[in-house]
Design a protein around this motif. Structure first.
Motif, short mmCIF file in Angstrom:
data_model
loop_
_atom_site.label_atom_id
_atom_site.label_comp_id
_atom_site.label_asym_id
_atom_site.label_seq_id
_atom_site.Cartn_x
_atom_site.Cartn_y
_atom_site.Cartn_z
N VAL A 121 -2.55 -12.22 9.05
CA VAL A 121 -1.36 -11.39 8.85
C VAL A 121 -0.18 -12.05 9.56
O VAL A 121 -0.25 -12.35 10.74
CB VAL A 121 -1.58 -9.96 9.38
CG1 VAL A 121 -0.29 -9.15 9.31
CG2 VAL A 121 -2.68 -9.26 8.59
N GLY B 297 3.06 -7.91 13.03
CA GLY B 297 1.76 -7.37 12.66
C GLY B 297 1.78 -5.86 12.67
O GLY B 297 2.78 -5.24 13.06
N GLU B 298 0.67 -5.25 12.26
CA GLU B 298 0.60 -3.78 12.18
C GLU B 298 0.71 -3.11 13.54
O GLU B 298 1.02 -1.92 13.61
CB GLU B 298 -0.69 -3.36 11.48
CG GLU B 298 -0.67 -3.72 10.01
CD GLU B 298 -1.87 -3.19 9.26
OE1 GLU B 298 -2.19 -1.99 9.41
OE2 GLU B 298 -2.48 -3.97 8.51
N ASP B 299 0.48 -3.84 14.63
CA ASP B 299 0.61 -3.26 15.96
C ASP B 299 2.07 -3.10 16.40
O ASP B 299 2.36 -2.47 17.40
CB ASP B 299 -0.15 -4.10 16.99
CG ASP B 299 0.34 -5.53 17.05
OD1 ASP B 299 1.31 -5.89 16.34
OD2 ASP B 299 -0.27 -6.31 17.81
N ARG B 300 3.00 -3.68 15.64
CA ARG B 300 4.44 -3.57 15.87
C ARG B 300 4.85 -4.02 17.29
O ARG B 300 5.74 -3.45 17.89
CB ARG B 300 4.93 -2.15 15.64
CG ARG B 300 4.75 -1.68 14.23
CD ARG B 300 5.24 -0.23 14.11
NE ARG B 300 5.09 0.28 12.78
CZ ARG B 300 4.01 0.92 12.34
NH1 ARG B 300 2.98 1.10 13.12
NH2 ARG B 300 3.96 1.35 11.11
N THR C 267 0.62 -12.11 4.30
CA THR C 267 -0.44 -12.94 4.86
C THR C 267 -0.29 -14.38 4.38
O THR C 267 0.56 -14.69 3.56
CB THR C 267 -1.83 -12.43 4.41
OG1 THR C 267 -1.93 -12.54 2.99
CG2 THR C 267 -2.06 -10.99 4.83
N ARG D 267 3.88 0.58 2.61
CA ARG D 267 3.52 -0.42 3.61
C ARG D 267 3.37 -1.77 2.94
O ARG D 267 2.76 -1.87 1.87
CB ARG D 267 2.20 -0.04 4.28
CG ARG D 267 2.33 1.14 5.18
CD ARG D 267 1.08 1.30 6.06
NE ARG D 267 1.33 2.33 7.04
CZ ARG D 267 0.81 3.54 6.98
NH1 ARG D 267 0.01 3.87 6.00
NH2 ARG D 267 1.11 4.43 7.91
N LYS E 98 0.87 -1.17 0.00
CA LYS E 98 0.00 0.00 0.00
C LYS E 98 0.91 1.22 0.00
O LYS E 98 1.76 1.37 0.87
CB LYS E 98 -0.90 0.01 1.23
CG LYS E 98 -1.85 1.20 1.25
CD LYS E 98 -2.74 1.16 2.47
CE LYS E 98 -3.66 2.37 2.47
NZ LYS E 98 -4.46 2.43 3.69
N THR F 189 2.18 -5.82 3.71
CA THR F 189 1.53 -6.77 4.59
C THR F 189 1.70 -8.16 3.99
O THR F 189 1.39 -8.37 2.81
CB THR F 189 0.02 -6.44 4.74
OG1 THR F 189 -0.11 -5.10 5.20
CG2 THR F 189 -0.63 -7.37 5.74
N GLU G 145 7.18 -1.27 6.96
CA GLU G 145 7.07 0.05 6.36
C GLU G 145 8.45 0.48 5.90
O GLU G 145 9.43 0.26 6.60
CB GLU G 145 6.54 1.08 7.37
CG GLU G 145 5.08 0.97 7.64
CD GLU G 145 4.57 2.09 8.53
OE1 GLU G 145 3.37 2.35 8.46
OE2 GLU G 145 5.36 2.69 9.29
N TRP H 56 7.81 -6.61 11.12
CA TRP H 56 7.11 -6.84 12.39
C TRP H 56 6.15 -8.02 12.25
O TRP H 56 5.76 -8.38 11.14
CB TRP H 56 6.33 -5.60 12.79
CG TRP H 56 7.15 -4.36 12.91
CD1 TRP H 56 7.38 -3.43 11.93
CD2 TRP H 56 7.87 -3.93 14.05
NE1 TRP H 56 8.21 -2.44 12.41
CE2 TRP H 56 8.52 -2.72 13.72
CE3 TRP H 56 8.04 -4.42 15.34
CZ2 TRP H 56 9.31 -2.01 14.60
CZ3 TRP H 56 8.82 -3.71 16.23
CH2 TRP H 56 9.44 -2.53 15.87
N PHE I 189 4.46 -7.49 8.78
CA PHE I 189 4.14 -6.14 8.36
C PHE I 189 5.42 -5.33 8.32
O PHE I 189 6.29 -5.47 9.19
CB PHE I 189 3.15 -5.50 9.35
CG PHE I 189 2.88 -4.06 9.10
CD1 PHE I 189 2.01 -3.66 8.10
CD2 PHE I 189 3.50 -3.08 9.86
CE1 PHE I 189 1.76 -2.31 7.86
CE2 PHE I 189 3.26 -1.73 9.63
CZ PHE I 189 2.38 -1.34 8.63
#
Length: 194
Positions: A30, A50-53, A23, A19, A12, A21, A35, A48, A33
């Motif tokens: 996921v 996941g997106e929550d890092r 999966t 970004r 994205k 992702t 960036e 990471w 992740f």
């Protein structure tokens, strides 16, 4: 990280970062992740869980600042080196070529699968460079990379058609570290045009 043989990676694009992702193949769970800051002097990326890092899986960092043939070190969360990858600048003039190493094993060499597509991409990019006043749309050619070590398949990264960049990542060598494989796949997208 799950030791699957196949992953789906989706990119994205946002104004300041790209970004990624990763999966399961069906696009469900996921697994990773990342960036990547755009226009950074020294390329660096963190992978990471996941997106929550909350949990770092690893990442890569260029050894040099702004170098078209830079070597990228791929590390674990504790900083231990997993392997490296680098673009072969000379071979990439015709067909993009990368070298992927892990431990003491010989390098796996990854090339664009189709020479015709590689040459068409070069022509499209040259048109954009030579005639910069005419807006040339993004490169419409889908490229795939196959990594081979001593004649045996190691890794493939296949770009799918679509508005968003999506890739199918297949790990054919069970001994290939998954973080190294995913960092290489992200690197192909993030660094390919350099």
């Amino acid at each position: 990280m799950e030791h699957l043989n196949e992953y789906l990676m989706t990119q994205k694009i946002t104004p300041l970062v790209n970004r990624y992702t990763v999966t399961t193949p069906d696009g469900g769970e996921v697994l990773a992740f990342a960036e990547q800051k755009r226009l950074a002097l020294k390329e660096e990326l963190t992978l990471w869980s996941g997106e929550d890092r909350t949990r770092r899986l690893g990442g890569f960092k260029a050894r040099q600042v702004i170098d078209f043939g830079a070597t990228y070190d791929v590390t674990r969360p504790d900083g231990a080196t997993i392997g490296t990858f680098r673009k072969d600048v000379k071979a990439s003039l015709i067909r993009s070529t990368w070298h992927l190493t892990q431990g003491d094993e010989a390098a796996a060499v990854g090339k664009e699968r189709r020479l015709g597509v590689a040459l068409a991409r070069r022509g499209w990019e040259l048109l954009d460079f030579v005639v910069p006043v005419i807006p040339v749309p993004p490169v419409p050619f889908v490229y795939h990379f196959d990594f081979v070590r001593e004649g045996k398949p190691v890794l493939s990264v296949e770009r799918k058609w679509g508005i968003r960049d999506r890739y199918v990542i297949r790990v054919q060598d069970p001994s290939l570290d998954r973080v190294l494989a995913l960092c290489m796949a992200v690197g192909l997208d993030a660094l390919q045009s350099r």
